[in-house]
Design an enzyme around this catalytic site. Structure first.
Site, PDB file in Angstrom:
ATOM      1  N   LYS A  20      81.707  78.619  -3.047  1.00 41.73           N
ATOM      2  CA  LYS A  20      80.438  79.348  -2.856  1.00 41.73           C
ATOM      3  C   LYS A  20      80.402  80.018  -1.482  1.00 41.73           C
ATOM      4  O   LYS A  20      80.926  79.483  -0.516  1.00 41.73           O
ATOM      5  CB  LYS A  20      79.298  78.332  -2.962  1.00 41.73           C
ATOM      6  CG  LYS A  20      77.935  78.796  -2.516  1.00 41.73           C
ATOM      7  CD  LYS A  20      76.909  77.664  -2.526  1.00 41.73           C
ATOM      8  CE  LYS A  20      76.649  77.121  -1.141  1.00 41.73           C
ATOM      9  NZ  LYS A  20      75.608  76.087  -1.094  1.00 41.73           N
TER      10      LYS A  20
ATOM     11  N   ASP B 113      75.558  67.411  -6.116  1.00 42.47           N
ATOM     12  CA  ASP B 113      75.331  67.912  -4.760  1.00 42.47           C
ATOM     13  C   ASP B 113      74.476  66.907  -4.016  1.00 42.47           C
ATOM     14  O   ASP B 113      73.826  66.062  -4.644  1.00 42.47           O
ATOM     15  CB  ASP B 113      74.631  69.284  -4.819  1.00 42.47           C
ATOM     16  CG  ASP B 113      74.988  70.164  -3.631  1.00 42.47           C
ATOM     17  OD1 ASP B 113      75.565  69.651  -2.643  1.00 42.47           O
ATOM     18  OD2 ASP B 113      74.698  71.373  -3.680  1.00 42.47           O
TER      19      ASP B 113
ATOM     20  N   THR C 279      66.478  75.464  -2.827  1.00 39.94           N
ATOM     21  CA  THR C 279      65.868  76.532  -3.638  1.00 39.94           C
ATOM     22  C   THR C 279      66.369  76.467  -5.080  1.00 39.94           C
ATOM     23  O   THR C 279      65.740  76.996  -5.989  1.00 39.94           O
ATOM     24  CB  THR C 279      66.221  77.923  -3.085  1.00 39.94           C
ATOM     25  OG1 THR C 279      67.645  78.099  -3.194  1.00 39.94           O
ATOM     26  CG2 THR C 279      65.801  78.089  -1.640  1.00 39.94           C
TER      27      THR C 279
ATOM     28  N   THR D 105      72.102  77.454  -5.277  1.00 36.53           N
ATOM     29  CA  THR D 105      73.489  76.976  -5.394  1.00 36.53           C
ATOM     30  C   THR D 105      73.794  76.552  -6.826  1.00 36.53           C
ATOM     31  O   THR D 105      74.828  76.917  -7.401  1.00 36.53           O
ATOM     32  CB  THR D 105      73.707  75.782  -4.425  1.00 36.53           C
ATOM     33  OG1 THR D 105      73.486  76.254  -3.093  1.00 36.53           O
ATOM     34  CG2 THR D 105      75.094  75.181  -4.548  1.00 36.53           C
TER      35      THR D 105
HETATM   36  C1  R5P Z   1      74.652  72.963   1.103  1.00 30.52           C
HETATM   37  O1  R5P Z   1      75.574  72.833   1.859  1.00 30.52           O
HETATM   38  C2  R5P Z   1      74.014  71.821   0.368  1.00 30.52           C
HETATM   39  O2  R5P Z   1      74.944  70.816   0.053  1.00 30.52           O
HETATM   40  C3  R5P Z   1      73.359  72.325  -0.887  1.00 30.52           C
HETATM   41  O3  R5P Z   1      74.340  72.876  -1.743  1.00 30.52           O
HETATM   42  C4  R5P Z   1      72.354  73.388  -0.579  1.00 30.52           C
HETATM   43  O4  R5P Z   1      71.625  73.053   0.539  1.00 30.52           O
HETATM   44  C5  R5P Z   1      71.447  73.640  -1.738  1.00 30.52           C
HETATM   45  O5  R5P Z   1      70.549  74.641  -1.375  1.00 30.52           O
HETATM   46  P1  R5P Z   1      69.977  75.649  -2.445  1.00 30.52           P
HETATM   47  O6  R5P Z   1      69.456  74.831  -3.585  1.00 30.52           O
HETATM   48  O7  R5P Z   1      68.866  76.367  -1.708  1.00 30.52           O
HETATM   49  O8  R5P Z   1      71.075  76.574  -2.821  1.00 30.52           O
END
Ligand code: R5P
Length: 301
Positions: free
Chosen positions: A190, A216, A221, A224
């Site tokens: 990503k 994760d 939000t 990801t």
């Molecule tokens: C990023 O390094 C974290 O592990 C998560 O993948 C991220 O913070 C998720 O954020 P969002 O849901 O906003 O993409």
């Protein structure tokens, strides 16, 4: 020392569930807002010499919840608490653990400094980066919800599944889930463009015809998870996707985009109050693990 627990406003149901497991009721305190928006707190019981635990995740609104915790801690110290522990099931600002541009602060370090100025110990769960422990000048108990979530995932087990890290930062976590569940692991590469915007460069590993379990540390939000899901579908995975994350904020307005995808379920903890309505969620409570930790720490006089 008498064990006393106070709840900030960050997650009342979890604080009450932990207190119930400890066989106590949360301590009496006022936590309210003055008309100008300032927070007013007052401890309304005797805590002289008590072993005090403050339960407060610093999830959205992070600044408010952090300040509530600091004010509660200051009030407890001034009221003579014998020992003061902050139980922070979700530690906000953890993703600001380094500067990506010269003009930025190191937010996680600042939060650690502020908390270390009033608390004597911290209990937290699945920090975004375990190295954040080094930012604290006080002892920190770093708990993991991964065994709890992996256990809950067993009930969803199917032969064709694959654990997927939605970014390379989650690779180690994905391997951990893979070992627990004896499943192969794949990785999504990503790229983050901003707090809202991410894109996918490539998918590494065998996912065609398989049902992904995306894992994760947190969903903020949802960007990801959405980008990873879209990339996996494009690469031919089965439209049977499960997501497991220790912390689920679902901040922002991703709802319609997320509910349009074949995400069957999100498994998460109640480190912050669980969002409702977007995708079916299965919540694994942290109450037992936190209560057991408090009992252990309380015993260490
Ligand atoms: C990023 O390094 C974290 O592990 C998560 O993948 C991220 O913070 C998720 O954020 P969002 O849901 O906003 O993409």
């Amino acid at each position: 020392m008498i064990l006393t627990l106070f709840a900030g406003r960050g997650n009342h149901p979890l604080a009450h569930a932990v207190a119930a497991r400890l066989g106590i009721t949360p301590g009496r305190c006022v936590l309210e807002y003055f008309p100008d928006g300032e927070i007013h707190t007052e401890i309304q019981q005797e805590i002289q010499g008590h072993d005090v635990y403050l339960i407060q995740p610093t999830g959205p609104p992070a600044a408010d919840h952090l300040l509530q915790l600091l004010l509660l801690a200051d009030a407890c110290l001034r009221a003579g608490a014998g020992r003061l522990t902050g139980v922070i099931p979700y530690f906000g600002y953890a993703r600001q653990d380094r500067r990506t541009h010269g003009g930025e602060p190191v937010g996680a370090r600042l939060m650690a400094d502020l908390l270390s100025s009033r608390l004597q110990r911290i209990v937290t769960v699945d920090l975004h980066n375990p190295a954040i422990e080094g930012f604290f000048t006080i002892p920190l108990e770093h708990l993991s919800a991964v065994p709890l979530l992996a256990e809950a995932l067993r009930a969803e087990r199917a032969a064709d599944q694959v654990i997927v890290a939605p970014d390379l930062g989650a690779a180690k976590l994905a391997r951990q889930y893979g070992e627990y569940l004896n499943l192969p692991v794949a990785y999504v590469d990503k790229v983050r463009h901003s707090g809202h915007e991410v894109s996918v460069r490539s998918v590494i590993g065998e996912i065609e015809g398989r049902s992904p379990i995306l894992v994760d540390d947190m969903i903020s939000t949802g960007g990801t998870i959405i980008s990873a899901t879209e990339a996996l579908l494009e690469k031919g995975c089965r439209p049977q996707i499960i997501v497991a994350a220790s912390h689920t904020l679902l901040a922002g307005s991703v709802g319609p985009r997320l509910s349009g995808l074949p995400v069957r379920k999100i498994l998460s903890t109640d480190s912050v109050p669980p969002p409702c309505g977007l995708v079916p969620m299965k919540i694994v409570s942290l109450d037992q693990m936190l209560a057991a930790t408090i009992i252990r720490l309380h015993g260490e006089d």
